[in-house]
Design an enzyme around this catalytic site. Structure first.
Site, PDB file in Angstrom:
ATOM      1  N   ARG A  88      29.709 -77.514  -8.352  1.00 59.27           N
ATOM      2  CA  ARG A  88      28.378 -77.241  -7.646  1.00 59.27           C
ATOM      3  C   ARG A  88      28.367 -77.307  -6.193  1.00 59.27           C
ATOM      4  NH1 ARG A  88      26.848 -75.209 -11.935  1.00 59.27           N
ATOM      5  NH2 ARG A  88      25.270 -75.917 -13.185  1.00 59.27           N
ATOM      6  N   GLU A 119      22.202 -71.492  -3.174  1.00 56.79           N
ATOM      7  CA  GLU A 119      22.438 -70.202  -3.992  1.00 56.79           C
ATOM      8  C   GLU A 119      20.932 -69.427  -4.025  1.00 56.79           C
ATOM      9  OE1 GLU A 119      24.344 -70.829  -7.468  1.00 56.79           O
ATOM     10  OE2 GLU A 119      26.026 -71.938  -6.460  1.00 56.79           O
ATOM     11  N   HIS A 166      28.650 -67.323  -8.362  1.00 60.22           N
ATOM     12  CA  HIS A 166      28.311 -68.436  -9.302  1.00 60.22           C
ATOM     13  C   HIS A 166      28.613 -67.779 -10.958  1.00 60.22           C
ATOM     14  CE1 HIS A 166      26.121 -72.279 -10.702  1.00 60.22           C
ATOM     15  NE2 HIS A 166      26.912 -71.773 -11.468  1.00 60.22           N
TER      16      HIS A 166
HETATM   17  C1  DGY Z   1      26.668 -74.112 -15.777  1.00 55.56           C
HETATM   18  O1  DGY Z   1      26.760 -73.937 -17.361  1.00 55.56           O
HETATM   19  O2  DGY Z   1      26.539 -75.149 -15.274  1.00 55.56           O
HETATM   20  C2  DGY Z   1      27.032 -72.930 -14.820  1.00 55.56           C
HETATM   21  O3  DGY Z   1      27.444 -73.229 -13.793  1.00 55.56           O
HETATM   22  C3  DGY Z   1      26.064 -71.788 -15.018  1.00 55.56           C
HETATM   23  O4  DGY Z   1      26.657 -71.114 -16.301  1.00 55.56           O
END
Ligand code: DGY
Length: 319
Positions: free
Chosen positions: A238, A267, A285
């Site tokens: 993240r 984002e 992402h």
């Molecule tokens: C998640 O599943 O956390 C990914 O970052 C998004 O698909």
């Protein structure tokens, strides 16, 4: 009467079809993100919400006075988009979709690893822009991976699998930072409980910790400064676990060699000064973005909803 489920984003067709068989479903065909009001409305009109990482389910939304929803099935493993404390306090169940996206995410981490250490995406762009000057013995040199050290921050499912890939596919030595040592590893790895030490000793650093208030800015300016000048930084977890501004400054000043990022603090906005750097590979992402993985994630989310409404054990309950 079937429970009513509001789905906040467009999801794979196969999952939509299955959902329609089991529930009264409201779909988001045009895939436009719900704003605060629409999320509140969804909470008030549905028995369950199927949402994802782009939906900010805040305390205010959870505490909307006429909430009808009893469960939020998050289409994603990370649940930092949901205020978990508020969910707990208000007896709102939250589920996620772990495991099924591990290998797809490791593939993207691998892509970033290769891209940044061989300057691949930037070089590719030079060809597209007609700026390639031809073969050179000394320009555009990357870094060998074999024998180099990868420092894995967070040895959960994804961190562990990426460590294995780096070791077994590329012959990298593995260091890892984790709260406790990881048992039963099927490859050689050494733990560093002092994160600064891991940063100082690694040629590539890859971040695999979850977000949440404890990990915000976990890779702070001071910690990032420990990275070697010749080292590369990868993040597929993240954006907010890293001080993005500090990272950008290090990259701008060539105080680290490069970065491969699939996630960002705000984002889809990626600051210009980061976007314009030649020593970064930036992806939007897409860690879990394969057809197979997204179908599996969707089916897990659906199974969580089904289990809740059938009053059986919920497979992936977070709250
Ligand atoms: C998640 O599943 O956390 C990914 O970052 C998004 O698909």
């Amino acid at each position: 009467m079937k429970p009513k489920i509001i789905v906040t984003r467009k999801i794979p067709d196969s999952v939509e079809e299955k959902l329609k068989e089991l529930f009264l479903v409201s779909l988001n065909k045009n895939d436009l993100s719900f704003d605060r009001e629409k999320l509140m409305e969804a909470m008030e009109h549905a028995d369950g919400i199927l949402c994802t990482v782009s939906d900010k389910i805040t305390k205010e939304i959870i505490e909307t006075s006429s909430r009808r929803a009893k469960i939020i099935a998050n289409f994603g493993v990370g649940v930092d988009n949901i205020d978990l404390e508020a969910a707990k306090k208000n007896e709102l169940i939250v589920t996620n979709t772990p495991d099924v996206l591990t290998e797809a995410t490791v593939d993207i981490a691998t892509l970033l690893l290769l891209s940044v250490t061989r300057n691949a995406f930037h070089s590719e762009m030079m060809i597209r822009l007609g700026k390639w000057k031809g073969f050179s013995l000394v320009n555009n040199l990357g870094m060998d991976l074999k024998g180099k050290t990868i420092g894995i921050i967070g040895m959960g499912r994804i961190g562990r699998s990426f460590a294995k890939r780096a070791n077994q596919a590329f012959g990298m030595k593995v260091l890892y930072f984790n709260r406790s040592p990881v048992k039963d590893l099927e490859f050689e790895a050494n733990v560093r409980f002092d994160l600064d030490k891991l940063m100082e000793e690694s040629d590539v650093i890859s971040v695999h910790i979850s977000s949440g208030k404890d990990n915000k800015n976990f890779l702070s300016k001071n910690r990032l400064k420990k990275i070697r000048k010749s080292a590369f930084f990868i993040n597929t977890s993240r954006g907010d676990v890293v001080d993005e501004e500090a990272l950008t400054a290090l990259l701008q000043n060539h105080e680290i060699a490069g970065a491969g990022l699939d996630v960002f603090r705000n984002e889809p906005n990626v600051p210009d000064n980061l976007r314009l750097l030649p020593n970064v590979t930036l992806l939007p992402h897409i860690g879990s973005a394969t057809i197979e993985t997204r179908e599996k994630m969707g089916m897990l989310a659906l199974n969580n909803l089904l289990a809740f409404f059938n009053k059986t054990d919920i497979p992936n309950r977070v709250v």
